[in-house]
Design an enzyme around this catalytic site. Sequence first.
Site, PDB file in Angstrom:
ATOM      1  N   HIS A 134      -4.570   4.342  -0.598  1.00  0.00           N
ATOM      2  CA  HIS A 134      -3.596   3.828   0.350  1.00  0.00           C
ATOM      3  C   HIS A 134      -2.787   2.705  -0.303  1.00  0.00           C
ATOM      4  CE1 HIS A 134      -6.728   4.988   3.680  1.00  0.00           C
ATOM      5  NE2 HIS A 134      -6.273   6.023   3.009  1.00  0.00           N
ATOM      6  N   LEU A 135      -1.544   2.992  -0.629  1.00  0.00           N
ATOM      7  CA  LEU A 135      -0.657   2.035  -1.300  1.00  0.00           C
ATOM      8  C   LEU A 135       0.519   1.757  -0.378  1.00  0.00           C
ATOM      9  CD1 LEU A 135      -0.612   3.919  -4.726  1.00  0.00           C
ATOM     10  CD2 LEU A 135      -2.240   2.170  -3.988  1.00  0.00           C
TER      11      LEU A 135
END
Length: 518
Positions: A439-440
């Site tokens: 998750h960026l």
Amino acid sequence: MSPRTIVEPHHTRGDLYLSCDVVIVGSGAGGATVAATLAEAGHDVLVLEEGGHYATEAYTANIPEMLGKIMRDGGGTVAFGRSPVPYLEAKCVGGTTVVNGGMCWRTPEKILDEWSERGLVDLGAKALDRHFTEVEETINARHQDPGSHGGVNDRFYEGATALGWKLSRNRRNQVHCVGSNDCVTGCPSGAKQSTLQSWLPRFWAAGGRLHTHTRVEKIVTRRGRAVGVSGTLLDPYKKRRFTVRARAVVIACGAVQTPLLLQRNKLGRECGHVGKHFTIHPNVKVAALFDEPVNSLRGTHQAFQCTEFIDEGILLAPGAIPLGFMTAMFPIFGSRLAEKLRRDHRHIATGGVLVDDFAEGYIKTLPFGIPLVRYDVTDVDQGKFVRAAARLAELYFAAGAREVYTAFHHHAVIESPDAIKKLYADPPRVEDTEYFTAHLMGTCRMSADPHDGVVDPDGQMWDVPGLYLADASIMPGTIGVNPQVTIMALARLVAERLDARLGRGAGAHSVSMARPAA
């Protein structure tokens, strides 16, 4: 699907000169959603994807082969810091939706309320509800079919239930997932509804076109306004260039590549926020050895989540991972991998803990265009990881585990429930922990004030008219849940605003001046 909707380098000769209403860079959660929305509104839309197109039958459990095909840098992407954090970043048609676990969660209302209070009123829960609904219907967000959960999820469920901890049932973007646990190397059955199976078919049906192996290097501006892009066509046989002229440009390369592209083009420097506010939802893995087989390669990636400690910013979840990744996740397997896995692999269940981080890293382009991705896990968040790993160990022992394996180098094995207290007595350091994330977020955040972010509430860059961003980079902050549904909902919002500016059905017809292949 028309064979002309996906254009690969061997379909053309010479340099390419194209024109359209909207050119979109990236075909993942954000780019494909914008593409379908605008194409269905009557606009001539062209999508550029740096990676290749792979049909369902091309995805296999051959990890080295698939990493080379569909992952950026062969899967070797990592955020540097006190302890390196490997992260997933795909490079193929469909983007990271091809390799994620498929979890579908709306942004928590309390987060949307916070965004709305910061002036982003159209990001309120009521305003975004119709976008969330459209996204969920398009990607088939649904619960797993009965009987397909698999042993990894069953053991997790049993442990949480025995302890009386709250569980939530996951919805995933899938249609009758067969439970092969090959999510990370691409779904071999076509059940996972990545953008390749959901938004892009809508885009193609509306007349959209997609070019593969196109590396965008320059955002073309005229009098300060974005009017197209140019770059290198990744033809293995001959160096070629492409140029696209457009009425609007949408960048949807993800939270890492989007700020890097802007920095290389020296755009957005005035606001000072490009590449800043990088959040990653770091997580650590935990595994458990059971007497009875769990057969981790059968079942879904993640059917449940434990939300008992969500108010502490801690989420517990099962999550089968390919055996080949275990050396990177668990220190114990690095020293005796072959022996351990040969004897016990059918009896090992894996899971993880996700921490809702409030630390921020950054993305920076160094001299000669070298990218730097930096993120430091804080001591505060490390304390959450220790507590979370201890809780997950407790859960696995409650489910009947014989021993538990952690991502902490000095506490790699927990032999019994009583031994859990060692984690508290001698807390592992950040530097002695193996992390991971998929998750960026947040490197070009949306803001109501031009001095507080990179894009305005419409998704348009504050200082570059005609240039829109529509991916995880525009998220105004961390959300504590899997972000793909949030990304798609924001992309729908951006697409609608852009449609209104362009005028429906503008339809500037595309022109290709490339010489067709013989």
